[in-house]
Scaffold this motif. Structure first.
Motif, PDB file in Angstrom:
ATOM      1  N   GLU A   1     108.454  44.461  61.253  1.00  0.00           N
ATOM      2  CA  GLU A   1     108.104  44.072  59.874  1.00  0.00           C
ATOM      3  C   GLU A   1     106.765  44.685  59.572  1.00  0.00           C
ATOM      4  O   GLU A   1     105.772  44.743  60.346  1.00  0.00           O
ATOM      5  N   VAL A   2     106.744  45.150  58.306  1.00  0.00           N
ATOM      6  CA  VAL A   2     105.583  45.785  57.730  1.00  0.00           C
ATOM      7  C   VAL A   2     104.943  44.975  56.518  1.00  0.00           C
ATOM      8  O   VAL A   2     105.828  44.595  55.795  1.00  0.00           O
ATOM      9  N   ILE A   3     103.641  44.818  56.800  1.00  0.00           N
ATOM     10  CA  ILE A   3     103.129  43.864  55.408  1.00  0.00           C
ATOM     11  C   ILE A   3     102.262  44.482  54.888  1.00  0.00           C
ATOM     12  O   ILE A   3     101.143  45.341  55.331  1.00  0.00           O
ATOM     13  N   GLN A   4     102.360  44.894  53.386  1.00  0.00           N
ATOM     14  CA  GLN A   4     101.367  45.435  52.763  1.00  0.00           C
ATOM     15  C   GLN A   4     101.264  44.958  51.343  1.00  0.00           C
ATOM     16  O   GLN A   4     101.852  44.097  50.922  1.00  0.00           O
ATOM     17  N   THR A   5     100.265  45.398  50.866  1.00  0.00           N
ATOM     18  CA  THR A   5      99.833  44.905  49.488  1.00  0.00           C
ATOM     19  C   THR A   5     100.695  45.247  48.463  1.00  0.00           C
ATOM     20  O   THR A   5     100.593  44.647  47.331  1.00  0.00           O
ATOM     21  N   PHE A   6     101.587  46.383  48.598  1.00  0.00           N
ATOM     22  CA  PHE A   6     102.430  46.743  47.686  1.00  0.00           C
ATOM     23  C   PHE A   6     103.929  46.965  48.260  1.00  0.00           C
ATOM     24  O   PHE A   6     103.812  47.098  49.481  1.00  0.00           O
ATOM     25  N   GLU A   7     104.807  47.214  47.398  1.00  0.00           N
ATOM     26  CA  GLU A   7     106.055  47.498  47.776  1.00  0.00           C
ATOM     27  C   GLU A   7     105.968  48.864  48.518  1.00  0.00           C
ATOM     28  O   GLU A   7     105.789  49.992  47.886  1.00  0.00           O
ATOM     29  N   PRO A   8     106.229  48.985  50.143  1.00  0.00           N
ATOM     30  CA  PRO A   8     106.171  50.128  50.605  1.00  0.00           C
ATOM     31  C   PRO A   8     107.012  51.275  50.507  1.00  0.00           C
ATOM     32  O   PRO A   8     107.861  51.713  51.497  1.00  0.00           O
ATOM     33  N   ILE A   9     107.286  51.548  49.316  1.00  0.00           N
ATOM     34  CA  ILE A   9     108.684  52.275  48.965  1.00  0.00           C
ATOM     35  C   ILE A   9     108.505  53.900  49.718  1.00  0.00           C
ATOM     36  O   ILE A   9     109.716  54.249  50.178  1.00  0.00           O
ATOM     37  N   PRO A  10     107.424  54.419  49.944  1.00  0.00           N
ATOM     38  CA  PRO A  10     107.540  55.626  50.731  1.00  0.00           C
ATOM     39  C   PRO A  10     108.031  55.443  52.134  1.00  0.00           C
ATOM     40  O   PRO A  10     108.617  56.664  52.509  1.00  0.00           O
ATOM     41  N   LEU A  11     108.141  54.488  52.531  1.00  0.00           N
ATOM     42  CA  LEU A  11     108.443  54.257  53.953  1.00  0.00           C
ATOM     43  C   LEU A  11     110.033  54.113  54.000  1.00  0.00           C
ATOM     44  O   LEU A  11     110.696  54.425  54.950  1.00  0.00           O
ATOM     45  N   TYR A  12     110.705  53.741  53.051  1.00  0.00           N
ATOM     46  CA  TYR A  12     112.143  53.832  53.058  1.00  0.00           C
ATOM     47  C   TYR A  12     113.082  54.924  53.389  1.00  0.00           C
ATOM     48  O   TYR A  12     113.712  54.932  54.389  1.00  0.00           O
ATOM     49  N   GLU A  13     112.665  55.910  52.915  1.00  0.00           N
ATOM     50  CA  GLU A  13     113.319  57.249  53.325  1.00  0.00           C
ATOM     51  C   GLU A  13     112.895  57.660  54.866  1.00  0.00           C
ATOM     52  O   GLU A  13     113.637  58.131  55.557  1.00  0.00           O
ATOM     53  N   VAL A  14     111.708  57.381  55.160  1.00  0.00           N
ATOM     54  CA  VAL A  14     111.212  57.628  56.466  1.00  0.00           C
ATOM     55  C   VAL A  14     111.899  57.071  57.635  1.00  0.00           C
ATOM     56  O   VAL A  14     112.639  57.588  58.480  1.00  0.00           O
ATOM     57  N   MET A  15     112.131  55.541  57.309  1.00  0.00           N
ATOM     58  CA  MET A  15     113.039  54.857  58.176  1.00  0.00           C
ATOM     59  C   MET A  15     114.279  54.954  58.114  1.00  0.00           C
ATOM     60  O   MET A  15     115.017  54.948  59.318  1.00  0.00           O
ATOM     61  N   ASP A  16     114.773  55.331  56.887  1.00  0.00           N
ATOM     62  CA  ASP A  16     116.343  55.751  56.961  1.00  0.00           C
ATOM     63  C   ASP A  16     116.684  57.009  57.691  1.00  0.00           C
ATOM     64  O   ASP A  16     117.658  56.850  58.430  1.00  0.00           O
ATOM     65  N   ILE A  17     115.922  57.965  57.754  1.00  0.00           N
ATOM     66  CA  ILE A  17     116.144  59.117  58.421  1.00  0.00           C
ATOM     67  C   ILE A  17     116.140  58.558  60.014  1.00  0.00           C
ATOM     68  O   ILE A  17     117.016  59.148  60.856  1.00  0.00           O
ATOM     69  N   LEU A  18     115.455  57.727  60.593  1.00  0.00           N
ATOM     70  CA  LEU A  18     115.307  57.390  61.958  1.00  0.00           C
ATOM     71  C   LEU A  18     116.612  56.412  62.252  1.00  0.00           C
ATOM     72  O   LEU A  18     116.656  55.768  63.534  1.00  0.00           O
ATOM     73  N   GLY A  19     117.249  56.049  61.384  1.00  0.00           N
ATOM     74  CA  GLY A  19     118.529  54.950  61.553  1.00  0.00           C
ATOM     75  C   GLY A  19     117.981  53.591  61.158  1.00  0.00           C
ATOM     76  O   GLY A  19     118.677  52.803  61.658  1.00  0.00           O
ATOM     77  N   TYR A  20     117.288  53.347  60.347  1.00  0.00           N
ATOM     78  CA  TYR A  20     116.913  51.905  59.967  1.00  0.00           C
ATOM     79  C   TYR A  20     117.288  51.428  58.670  1.00  0.00           C
ATOM     80  O   TYR A  20     117.542  52.105  57.792  1.00  0.00           O
ATOM     81  N   GLU A  21     117.895  50.122  58.779  1.00  0.00           N
ATOM     82  CA  GLU A  21     118.163  49.379  57.355  1.00  0.00           C
ATOM     83  C   GLU A  21     116.803  48.890  56.821  1.00  0.00           C
ATOM     84  O   GLU A  21     116.041  48.513  57.854  1.00  0.00           O
ATOM     85  N   HIS A  22     116.674  48.439  55.498  1.00  0.00           N
ATOM     86  CA  HIS A  22     115.552  47.579  55.389  1.00  0.00           C
ATOM     87  C   HIS A  22     115.720  46.704  54.208  1.00  0.00           C
ATOM     88  O   HIS A  22     116.772  46.701  53.399  1.00  0.00           O
ATOM     89  N   GLN A  23     114.815  45.750  54.261  1.00  0.00           N
ATOM     90  CA  GLN A  23     114.978  44.551  53.544  1.00  0.00           C
ATOM     91  C   GLN A  23     113.580  44.154  52.843  1.00  0.00           C
ATOM     92  O   GLN A  23     112.872  43.898  53.968  1.00  0.00           O
ATOM     93  N   THR A  24     113.016  44.263  51.659  1.00  0.00           N
ATOM     94  CA  THR A  24     111.834  43.854  51.415  1.00  0.00           C
ATOM     95  C   THR A  24     111.672  42.632  50.500  1.00  0.00           C
ATOM     96  O   THR A  24     112.451  42.380  49.571  1.00  0.00           O
ATOM     97  N   GLU A  25     110.715  41.631  50.744  1.00  0.00           N
ATOM     98  CA  GLU A  25     110.465  40.655  50.112  1.00  0.00           C
ATOM     99  C   GLU A  25     109.065  40.181  49.716  1.00  0.00           C
ATOM    100  O   GLU A  25     108.188  40.627  50.176  1.00  0.00           O
TER     101      GLU A  25
END
Length: 233
Positions: free
Chosen positions: A43-67
């Motif tokens: 779980e990553v907590i940031q002050t803005f939606e961490p869009i740059p992380l999505y592709e990074v984590m997808d490459i490593l086999g992760y799904e994501h959900q942001t709230e």
């Protein structure tokens, strides 16, 4: 797999709060993500939606959900559904984006949205590699060699033919002058990375091996160390 399938597991995720964190925390985050087994998450907590992380984590086999929990508080949940990818496959990211929220949280959000619009909008006409080459050339012209290096590494990792770099450097020599090219560009780490690609291709090395060497020698954190040592202007 959908978020509903792993939503109940998020309470067990390792929590990483990067709000207000100065510097590039991405390298440490990537290493942690690469080491987690399937069935676990972050779980990553940031002050803005961490869009740059999505592709990074997808490459490593992760799904994501942001709230969005509150103004300037986003919780991004990353769940590993498969073990794939490697740190070598992850493209360079402009770590400076994480500095903007230190100035103003809204500025940080705008910076990320602008970055996402520039590189990932479906409205762009030129393909991704062409835009990387344009950005590389523009960065050299503005004296931003570290940015130029990031674009070169990303373009090669994305499968661009190295002959495209031949054309770019030829145009730089033509437009900026032989003298400037000889004294400023040819000795630069950027040109050394280009030479490394050409030399290793002549040796018959495959692209994965070349990308690994490029990241080891010329990734952004390496250039930062070189800059501190007075080797890069």
């Amino acid at each position: 797999m959908s978020y509903a399938d792993w939503k109940d597991k998020t309470a067990e995720f390792k929590k990483i709060d990067v709000r207000g964190v100065a510097g590039n925390f991405l390298e440490g985050l990537k290493k942690q993500a690469a080491s987690l087994p399937v069935g676990q998450g972050i779980e990553v907590i940031q002050t803005f939606e961490p869009i740059p992380l999505y592709e990074v984590m997808d490459i490593l086999g992760y799904e994501h959900q942001t709230e969005k929990a509150a103004d300037n508080e986003y919780h991004a949940y990353f769940y590993r559904t498969e073990e794939k990818g490697s740190l070598a496959e992850i493209p360079e990211r402009p770590a400076v984006i994480t500095n903007y929220p230190l100035i103003d949280e809204k500025l940080g959000e705008l910076a990320v949205e602008f970055w996402d619009l520039t590189w990932h909008s479906e409205n762009r006409f030129l393909d991704y590699n062409m835009r990387l080459l344009l950005s590389l050339a523009n960065a050299v012209g503005a004296g931003r060699m570290r940015q130029a290096m990031r674009e070169l590494l990303k373009a090669y990792a994305n499968g661009i033919d190295s002959r495209a770099f031949d054309d770019v450097f030829e145009q730089l020599a033509w437009n900026m002058g032989i003298g400037y090219f000889s004294s400023e560009i040819a000795p630069s780490p950027l040109f050394q990375a280009y030479k490394t690609i050409k030399q290793m291709e002549k040796q018959g090395k495959d692209r994965d091996a070349i990308n690994q060497i490029l990241k080891e020698k010329f990734a952004d954190q390496k250039l930062g160390m070189m800059q501190k040592g007075g080797m890069l202007i």
